[in-house]
Write a protein that holds these residues in place. Structure first.
Motif, PDB file in Angstrom:
ATOM      1  N   ARG A   1       0.855  -1.190   0.000  1.00 38.19           N
ATOM      2  CA  ARG A   1       0.000   0.000   0.000  1.00 38.19           C
ATOM      3  C   ARG A   1       0.888   1.236   0.000  1.00 38.19           C
ATOM      4  N   LYS A   2       0.391   2.316  -0.607  1.00 39.57           N
ATOM      5  CA  LYS A   2       1.140   3.557  -0.663  1.00 39.57           C
ATOM      6  C   LYS A   2       0.271   4.694  -0.120  1.00 39.57           C
ATOM      7  N   TRP A   3       0.690   5.248   1.007  1.00 37.09           N
ATOM      8  CA  TRP A   3      -0.042   6.354   1.632  1.00 37.09           C
ATOM      9  C   TRP A   3       0.629   7.659   1.225  1.00 37.09           C
ATOM     10  N   ARG A   4      -0.012   8.377   0.309  1.00 42.56           N
ATOM     11  CA  ARG A   4       0.490   9.657  -0.161  1.00 42.56           C
ATOM     12  C   ARG A   4      -0.368  10.755   0.455  1.00 42.56           C
ATOM     13  N   SER A   5       0.193  11.454   1.403  1.00 45.96           N
ATOM     14  CA  SER A   5      -0.583  12.358   2.253  1.00 45.96           C
ATOM     15  C   SER A   5      -1.172  13.542   1.520  1.00 45.96           C
ATOM     16  N   GLY A   6      -0.363  14.211   0.722  1.00 48.77           N
ATOM     17  CA  GLY A   6      -0.784  15.441   0.079  1.00 48.77           C
ATOM     18  C   GLY A   6      -0.723  16.631   1.035  1.00 48.77           C
ATOM     19  N   THR A   7      -0.819  17.801   0.479  1.00 46.97           N
ATOM     20  CA  THR A   7      -0.724  19.029   1.263  1.00 46.97           C
ATOM     21  C   THR A   7      -1.980  19.233   2.101  1.00 46.97           C
ATOM     22  N   TYR A   8      -1.784  19.547   3.370  1.00 46.57           N
ATOM     23  CA  TYR A   8      -2.912  19.821   4.250  1.00 46.57           C
ATOM     24  C   TYR A   8      -3.569  21.137   3.871  1.00 46.57           C
ATOM     25  N   LYS A   9      -4.883  21.110   3.832  1.00 45.17           N
ATOM     26  CA  LYS A   9      -5.674  22.324   3.642  1.00 45.17           C
ATOM     27  C   LYS A   9      -6.607  22.468   4.840  1.00 45.17           C
ATOM     28  N   LYS A  10      -6.840  23.683   5.254  1.00 45.37           N
ATOM     29  CA  LYS A  10      -7.702  23.920   6.403  1.00 45.37           C
ATOM     30  C   LYS A  10      -9.041  23.211   6.209  1.00 45.37           C
ATOM     31  N   GLY A  11      -9.420  22.418   7.188  1.00 51.67           N
ATOM     32  CA  GLY A  11     -10.676  21.678   7.107  1.00 51.67           C
ATOM     33  C   GLY A  11     -10.524  20.266   6.576  1.00 51.67           C
ATOM     34  N   SER A  12      -9.316  19.856   6.205  1.00 52.31           N
ATOM     35  CA  SER A  12      -9.123  18.525   5.619  1.00 52.31           C
ATOM     36  C   SER A  12      -9.574  17.396   6.544  1.00 52.31           C
ATOM     37  N   PHE A  13      -9.420  17.588   7.851  1.00 53.34           N
ATOM     38  CA  PHE A  13      -9.844  16.541   8.793  1.00 53.34           C
ATOM     39  C   PHE A  13     -11.343  16.283   8.683  1.00 53.34           C
ATOM     40  N   ASN A  14     -12.113  17.287   8.268  1.00 56.28           N
ATOM     41  CA  ASN A  14     -13.562  17.108   8.110  1.00 56.28           C
ATOM     42  C   ASN A  14     -13.911  16.083   7.035  1.00 56.28           C
ATOM     43  N   PHE A  15     -12.959  15.800   6.158  1.00 58.48           N
ATOM     44  CA  PHE A  15     -13.203  14.879   5.049  1.00 58.48           C
ATOM     45  C   PHE A  15     -12.359  13.611   5.166  1.00 58.48           C
ATOM     46  N   GLY A  16     -12.031  13.261   6.414  1.00 54.89           N
ATOM     47  CA  GLY A  16     -11.363  11.989   6.677  1.00 54.89           C
ATOM     48  C   GLY A  16      -9.862  11.990   6.515  1.00 54.89           C
ATOM     49  N   TRP A  17      -9.273  13.172   6.263  1.00 53.86           N
ATOM     50  CA  TRP A  17      -7.821  13.250   6.061  1.00 53.86           C
ATOM     51  C   TRP A  17      -7.082  13.132   7.382  1.00 53.86           C
ATOM     52  N   MET A  18      -5.905  12.540   7.343  1.00 57.72           N
ATOM     53  CA  MET A  18      -4.957  12.578   8.445  1.00 57.72           C
ATOM     54  C   MET A  18      -3.579  12.247   7.885  1.00 57.72           C
ATOM     55  N   PRO A  19      -2.494  12.733   8.503  1.00 56.86           N
ATOM     56  CA  PRO A  19      -1.162  12.352   8.048  1.00 56.86           C
ATOM     57  C   PRO A  19      -0.749  11.019   8.666  1.00 56.86           C
ATOM     58  N   PRO A  20       0.182  10.298   8.047  1.00 57.23           N
ATOM     59  CA  PRO A  20       0.679   9.056   8.658  1.00 57.23           C
ATOM     60  C   PRO A  20       1.462   9.371   9.936  1.00 57.23           C
ATOM     61  N   HIS A  21       1.026   8.828  11.038  1.00 60.33           N
ATOM     62  CA  HIS A  21       1.651   9.157  12.318  1.00 60.33           C
ATOM     63  C   HIS A  21       3.156   8.877  12.359  1.00 60.33           C
ATOM     64  N   PRO A  22       3.674   7.800  11.738  1.00 56.82           N
ATOM     65  CA  PRO A  22       5.120   7.573  11.790  1.00 56.82           C
ATOM     66  C   PRO A  22       5.946   8.628  11.051  1.00 56.82           C
ATOM     67  N   THR A  23       5.303   9.463  10.247  1.00 58.03           N
ATOM     68  CA  THR A  23       6.025  10.532   9.542  1.00 58.03           C
ATOM     69  C   THR A  23       5.836  11.885  10.224  1.00 58.03           C
ATOM     70  N   PHE A  24       5.158  11.901  11.339  1.00 65.32           N
ATOM     71  CA  PHE A  24       4.744  13.131  12.028  1.00 65.32           C
ATOM     72  C   PHE A  24       5.854  13.596  12.977  1.00 65.32           C
ATOM     73  N   TYR A  25       6.448  14.748  12.671  1.00 64.76           N
ATOM     74  CA  TYR A  25       7.480  15.338  13.524  1.00 64.76           C
ATOM     75  C   TYR A  25       7.041  16.733  13.921  1.00 64.76           C
ATOM     76  N   CYS A  26       7.185  17.039  15.211  1.00 62.14           N
ATOM     77  CA  CYS A  26       6.755  18.364  15.643  1.00 62.14           C
ATOM     78  C   CYS A  26       7.670  18.913  16.719  1.00 62.14           C
ATOM     79  N   LYS A  27       7.548  20.206  16.938  1.00 61.63           N
ATOM     80  CA  LYS A  27       8.338  20.873  17.956  1.00 61.63           C
ATOM     81  C   LYS A  27       7.896  20.390  19.348  1.00 61.63           C
ATOM     82  N   LYS A  28       8.859  20.161  20.202  1.00 60.99           N
ATOM     83  CA  LYS A  28       8.563  19.681  21.558  1.00 60.99           C
ATOM     84  C   LYS A  28       7.646  20.640  22.304  1.00 60.99           C
ATOM     85  N   GLU A  29       7.770  21.937  22.013  1.00 58.67           N
ATOM     86  CA  GLU A  29       6.967  22.918  22.716  1.00 58.67           C
ATOM     87  C   GLU A  29       5.469  22.702  22.517  1.00 58.67           C
TER      88      GLU A  29
END
Length: 248
Positions: free
Chosen positions: A130-158
């Protein structure tokens, strides 16, 4: 170029067949400032013996009983000292040796609080299924079932310090809930990396039985309501439908 510390957290439990591949993918990263944290749930299958072979590359190692994968992730977060944090579990591995370098370059050039990328699912032989191609996030994307792959998720500790860690109240959807909380509910700036960052073994507890699938959907729905998606039942319907194109 600055090289802020990146903390990579690996959570494992009785993962003797996959943990070495995961560890090797981390210690072979070309990035010069990595804090590697392994949180083991008290494995008894040889996992710890494999880990011991790489002890010099591991900044923090904890092995003790926990309350599940997200409790273990929270332990890793509390022990981490990096400016940037990501999670790479025992069944996952980096696709290339420059992934953390790409992560840092993206933070340096675009100044987001969160970055994410693409992911391939592989079988036991390493074949892509399977190939999960996330695409660019747009405001409201979560409303349509979008989410990024958690293993690729990096964020600031703050962000964890400000918005909280993984909530155990959402079961198998704790990662989804956290990403929805950070990105959708709080509008944190994100940037998409159009690169396959991680390869993940197919499977998972939430998909192991019909009962677990139903429970996972209910956890998703609770997370959607909690983070004020526009119409959670619609988002819940779209979420699995978005996976269909991953098989083509």
């Amino acid at each position: 170029m600055e090289y802020p510390k990146i903390s990579v957290i690996t959570v494992c439990y009785n993962a003797v067949t996959t943990i070495e591949r995961c560890i090797k993918s981390v210690v072979s990263q070309q990035y010069p400032n990595v804090e590697y944290i392994i949180i083991d749930g008290g494995s008894a299958d040889g996992t710890l013996e494999v880990i011991s072979h790489y002890r010099e590359h591991i900044s923090v190692l904890v092995s003790e009983k926990d309350e599940g994968i997200y409790d273990a992730m929270n332990k890793g977060l509390e022990l981490s000292s990096g400016e940037i944090i990501g999670v790479l579990n025992a069944d996952d591995f980096f696709s290339e040796e420059n992934i953390l370098t790409v992560v840092n370059v993206t933070f340096q050039e675009h100044h987001p609080y969160i970055v994410y990328g693409d992911l391939d699912y592989v079988d036991a032989a390493g074949k892509i299924v399977r190939k999960w191609r996330s695409g660019t996030y747009k405001k409201g994307s979560f409303n349509f079932g979008w989410m990024p792959p958690h293993p690729t998720f990096y964020c600031k500790k703050e962000l964890f310090d400000k918005l909280g860690n993984y909530s155990l109240a959402y079961g198998s959807a704790a990662d989804y809930e956290l990403m929805a909380r950070f990105i959708h509910a709080n509008g944190v700036a994100v940037h998409y990396i159009p690169v396959v960052m991680v390869k993940m073994m197919v499977g998972g507890v939430s998909n192991s039985s019909l009962g677990n699938r139903v429970k996972a959907l209910m956890y998703d729905l609770r997370a959607m309501y909690k983070n004020k998606l526009f119409f959670p039942p619609m988002a819940l319907m779209f979420k699995p439908l978005r996976k269909i194109k991953q098989f083509f």
